[in-house]
Design a protein around this motif. Structure first.
Motif, short mmCIF file in Angstrom:
data_model
loop_
_atom_site.label_atom_id
_atom_site.label_comp_id
_atom_site.label_asym_id
_atom_site.label_seq_id
_atom_site.Cartn_x
_atom_site.Cartn_y
_atom_site.Cartn_z
N ALA A 10 0.83 -1.20 0.00
CA ALA A 10 0.00 0.00 0.00
C ALA A 10 0.86 1.26 0.00
CB ALA A 10 -0.94 -0.01 1.21
N GLN A 18 -4.05 -0.82 -1.07
CA GLN A 18 -4.58 0.34 -0.35
C GLN A 18 -6.05 0.15 -0.01
OE1 GLN A 18 -3.61 3.37 -3.19
NE2 GLN A 18 -1.60 3.82 -2.28
N GLY A 22 -7.62 -0.28 3.70
CA GLY A 22 -8.74 0.54 4.15
C GLY A 22 -9.87 -0.32 4.70
N TRP A 41 -6.91 5.50 3.53
CA TRP A 41 -6.47 4.48 2.57
C TRP A 41 -7.45 4.33 1.41
CZ3 TRP A 41 -1.72 3.41 2.09
CH2 TRP A 41 -0.86 3.40 3.20
#
Length: 238
Positions: A10, A18, A22, A41
Motif C-alpha cells: 500500500a 490500499q 482501508g 487508505w
C-alpha cells in the motif's frame, strides 16, 4: 496476505492493497477499527483509480465515519463510481436501510423531504439502487412514497430499471393506485431503454388491454419523452 506485506504494498502505491488496507481498518479485521485511517487508505486507492474505493468513501461520507458527514461529497463519490461502471447495490441497500429507519420515525415527513432533497444530487443508478433497497418495506406508506420518488427522479435521468420498477408499482398497486395504462407507459419506456424483462412485461400487459387503453399509454409515453428527452441509460438485462 500478511498485514505487514499489505502495508508495504500500500505504501508503495498498490491501489488494490490500499483498498484492502482501508477495508481492514474499516471492519476492524486484523487491526483495531479506525475509520479515519480507513478513509485515508480508501482515498489513496480511489485517487489511484480503484473505483470500488469510491463507493466506500461515499458510504463513509454519508454516515460521517472518520470524516465530516457530507451528503454532497458522498453523492459525488457514488456518481464517480457509477461513471466508471462500478455499482455495488448492497452499499445502496445499506443507505436505504438507514433511511428506512428514519422515514418510519415520528419525524417521517421532514425526513422524507430531506431524503429526497439529498438524493437529487445522485446519479440515476444510485437513485434506483437506494429506491430498490427501500422497497423491502413497500407496505409502509412513507417508505413506498420515498422509493417511488427516487424511481421517478431516476427515470427522468433515463434509468431503464427505475422505469420498470415504476411499471411494476403501477401494475400491482404498490404504494400507488393500480393503473394498467400507466404501468404500460413505464414498461414501454423501459423497453426503449433496452431492458429485456420490460419487453416481456409489456407484452403480457398489452394482451389484456383494450385498444383505447393502449392508445392512452402510447400518448402518455410520448408526453413523457417530450418533457424528458434525454438519452436513456441502457440497462443490463436482468
Amino acid at each position: 496476505m500478511q498485514s505487514q506485506e499489505l502495508f508495504s504494498l500500500a505504501e508503495a502505491g498498490d491501489t488494490n492493497a490500499q483498498f484492502h488496507l482501508g477495508a481492514m481498518f474499516y471492519e476492524g479485521r486484523g487491526a483495531a477499527q479506525d475509520y479515519a485511517k480507513a478513509a485515508d487508505w480508501f482515498g489513496r486507492s480511489a485517487g489511484g483509480g480503484y473505483h470500488e474505493a469510491l463507493n466506500m468513501l461515499g458510504v463513509m461520507h454519508y454516515h460521517g465515519q472518520g470524516v465530516r458527514q457530507d451528503f454532497t461529497r458522498a453523492a459525488d463519490c457514488f456518481r464517480l463510481a457509477e461513471r466508471y461502471s462500478f455499482n455495488d447495490e448492497p452499499l445502496y441497500d445499506d443507505i436505504a436501510a438507514d433511511w428506512r429507519d428514519r422515514l418510519l420515525s415520528p419525524e417521517a415527513v421532514d425526513n422524507k423531504r430531506q431524503f429526497l432533497h439529498r438524493a437529487r444530487v445522485l446519479g440515476g443508478e444510485a437513485r434506483y439502487g437506494i429506491g430498490s433497497g427501500l422497497c423491502g418495506t413497500a407496505a409502509e406508506t412513507a417508505v413506498s412514497h420515498a422509493a417511488r420518488g427516487l424511481f421517478g427522479s431516476a427515470a427522468a435521468l433515463g434509468n431503464g430499471r427505475a422505469m420498470y420498477s415504476l411499471g411494476v408499482m403501477c401494475r400491482d398497486g404498490q404504494g400507488v393506485r393500480a393503473s394498467k395504462t400507466r404501468a404500460l407507459m413505464w414498461f414501454m419506456l423501459a423497453d426503449r431503454a433496452g431492458l429485456a424483462k420490460a419487453r416481456e412485461a409489456r407484452a403480457a400487459l398489452e394482451a389484456g388491454m383494450q385498444q383505447a387503453e393502449l392508445e392512452r399509454a402510447e400518448k402518455l409515453m410520448r408526453r413523457w419523452l417530450r418533457v424528458y428527452p434525454a438519452d436513456t441509460e441502457l440497462a443490463a438485462a436482468a
